[in-house]
Design an enzyme around this catalytic site. Structure first.
Site, PDB file in Angstrom:
ATOM      1  N   ALA A   1       3.372 -59.394  -1.684  1.00 54.29           N
ATOM      2  CA  ALA A   1       2.096 -58.747  -1.370  1.00 54.29           C
ATOM      3  C   ALA A   1       1.741 -57.781  -2.493  1.00 54.29           C
ATOM      4  O   ALA A   1       2.568 -57.491  -3.356  1.00 54.29           O
ATOM      5  CB  ALA A   1       2.195 -57.975  -0.062  1.00 54.29           C
ATOM      6  N   LYS A   2       0.531 -57.310  -2.494  1.00 60.04           N
ATOM      7  CA  LYS A   2       0.140 -56.225  -3.405  1.00 60.04           C
ATOM      8  C   LYS A   2      -1.065 -55.529  -2.818  1.00 60.04           C
ATOM      9  O   LYS A   2      -1.834 -56.129  -2.059  1.00 60.04           O
ATOM     10  CB  LYS A   2      -0.232 -56.796  -4.782  1.00 60.04           C
ATOM     11  N   GLY A   3      -1.229 -54.270  -3.186  1.00 60.36           N
ATOM     12  CA  GLY A   3      -2.408 -53.536  -2.758  1.00 60.36           C
ATOM     13  C   GLY A   3      -2.969 -52.755  -3.918  1.00 60.36           C
ATOM     14  O   GLY A   3      -2.294 -52.561  -4.938  1.00 60.36           O
TER      15      GLY A   3
ATOM     16  N   VAL B   1      -3.296 -57.684  -0.211  1.00 57.62           N
ATOM     17  CA  VAL B   1      -3.198 -59.142  -0.156  1.00 57.62           C
ATOM     18  C   VAL B   1      -1.748 -59.502   0.125  1.00 57.62           C
ATOM     19  O   VAL B   1      -0.840 -59.043  -0.565  1.00 57.62           O
ATOM     20  CB  VAL B   1      -3.648 -59.782  -1.491  1.00 57.62           C
TER      21      VAL B   1
END
Ligand code: GLU
Length: 424
Positions: A112-114, A67
């Site tokens: 962001a992050k995943g 995201v």
């Protein structure tokens, strides 16, 4: 609100929590409604299936997320986590928190992050490698040194970053070290990156305690989580500030010794694969008991939703420094404020990691690498400036420290959006 089955009592959905935090600060900042509304939505969300060959020849399909919450101030930045509780709402919240974190320390990134929903503790190294490489190949269209730069988070490390860097590079046909940070030093990582989040926790604890008029020499520290963040925070607080680490824990429980624990020995034990509660010199306690111990500094350095409306009334710390992302729910924040407990929020307290990630990216672009001393001096300067700025806002606005940090961070992102304008 949906929460994971393993979530503690009083837990809230992290995305709802992130929105609630943003909404309350938007009101205070009198944000223009279109900017507020834009910030309530992640810019880009990718969900992928990750078919992975397991060692026994079977195939498992994992689900992965990336995201990008905001690219308003620069490329998106944030870690990738491997954990059984990873879901879209958690990744969205973590991505939004990265946006504020980068803004609060004023580094030129969005957030962001995943994550991948998996249990890395039940997987072999080769299964993890195959899953990571397939996940990376699914991410290729949206990541890149100018677009979105992953880094380590819960259960990922420099080795995982090396696999991502290699997979990306092989696919584009040349080496692209800048596609990730937190890499091993041998392939363009920065000195000091591994310990940076823990070092940043120590710096923020030290700076905020100083503003607050509390000395750290001999201060009793309780730490939840003994991963990369917790271990280094414990070492630096003990060795550089004279703190006494009286309790630490991991996912299996904790150990308590009011005379102080031997942090170096605990690190040796856990590096060799041992669990914290097996450490002999102290009393075994649960994570719940640990959070409620009387202490000067409480450092949650594990996961979200640890200090909730259920246990906040029982917290007996003077200051909480959030090494983890999102450990305190908004309801708990109100209770802690009424009890006069100072909470140094995640977006400031754990920003040391992404700050040295930024240094890694800058060094890679210059192809010129700094000494550990240079890295640490620059980290000191950035963290100290951010602490001073948040403290000044906290005093001037008479708000809690999370709100103060949000006011600094959200205002910077809003200013970038205002300046760029909304297209078309
Ligand atoms: N995962 C870390 C965090 O939550 C580091 C992110 C990064 O270095 O990009 O801040």
């Amino acid at each position: 609100m949906s929460v994971t089955p393993t979530a503690p009592q009083g837990a809230v959905n992290p995305w709802q929590m992130a929105l609630q935090q943003l909404d309350s600060v938007a009101e205070r900042l009198k944000l223009e409604p279109p900017i507020h509304e834009k910030l309530r939505h992640p810019k880009r969300t990718l969900i992928v299936s990750i078919p992975t060959m397991m060692d026994d020849g079977s195939e498992k399909v994992f689900t992965g997320y990336r995201v990008q919450h905001s690219l308003d101030r620069g490329p998106a930045k944030g870690g990738i986590r491997y954990h059984p509780d990873v879901d879209l709402d958690e990744v969205k919240a973590l991505a939004m928190w990265m946006t504020w974190k980068c803004a609060v320390v004023d580094i030129p990134y969005g957030g962001a992050k995943g994550g991948v929903t998996c249990d890395p503790k039940q997987m072999s190294r080769s299964e993890l490698e195959r899953m990571t490489r397939r996940f990376t190949s699914e991410l290729i269209p949206i990541i890149g040194p100018e677009k979105d730069i992953p880094a380590p988070d819960v259960n990922t490390n420099a080795q995982v970053m090396a696999w991502i860097m290699d997979t990306y590079s092989v696919n584009v046909g040349y080496s692209v070290p800048g596609v990730v940070t937190g890499k091993p030093v041998s392939i363009g990582g920065s000195r000091g990156r591994e310990e940076a989040t823990g070092r940043g926790v120590m710096i923020t604890a030290r700076e905020m305690a100083r503003h607050w008029g509390m000395g750290l020499d001999g201060a009793r520290v309780v730490l939840q989580g003994f991963g990369n963040v917790g271990r280094h925070a414990a070492l630096f607080l003990q060795n550089e500030c004279g703190c006494r680490i009286i309790a630490v824990s991991d996912s299996k429980g904790g150990i308590y010794n009011p005379r102080g624990l031997n942090v170096e020995e605990l690190i040796r034990l856990t590096r060799a694969g041992g669990m914290v509660p097996t450490y002999p010199d102290g009393d075994r306690i649960t994570n719940k008991e640990l959070l409620e111990l009387e202490c000067d500094l409480l450092i949650p350095a594990a996961l979200e939703n640890q200090i909730t409306s259920a246990n906040a009334p029982n917290i007996r710390a003077k200051v909480i420094v959030e090494g983890a992302n999102g450990p305190t729910t908004p309801e708990a924040d109100l209770i802690l404020r009424d009890k006069g407990i100072l909470v140094v929020p995640d977006i400031l307290a754990n920003a040391g990691g992404v700050t040295v990630s930024y240094f890694e990216w800058v060094q890679g672009r210059d192809a010129y690498f700094w000494t550990l001393q240079e890295v640490n001096q620059r980290l000191e300067r950035i963290m100290k400036n951010a602490c001073d700025e948040v403290w000044a806002t906290y005093e001037r606005e008479q708000v809690d420290m999370r709100t103060a940090a949000y006011m600094v961070g959200v205002a910077r992102v809003a200013e970038a959006i205002r300046t760029r304008g909304i297209y078309p």
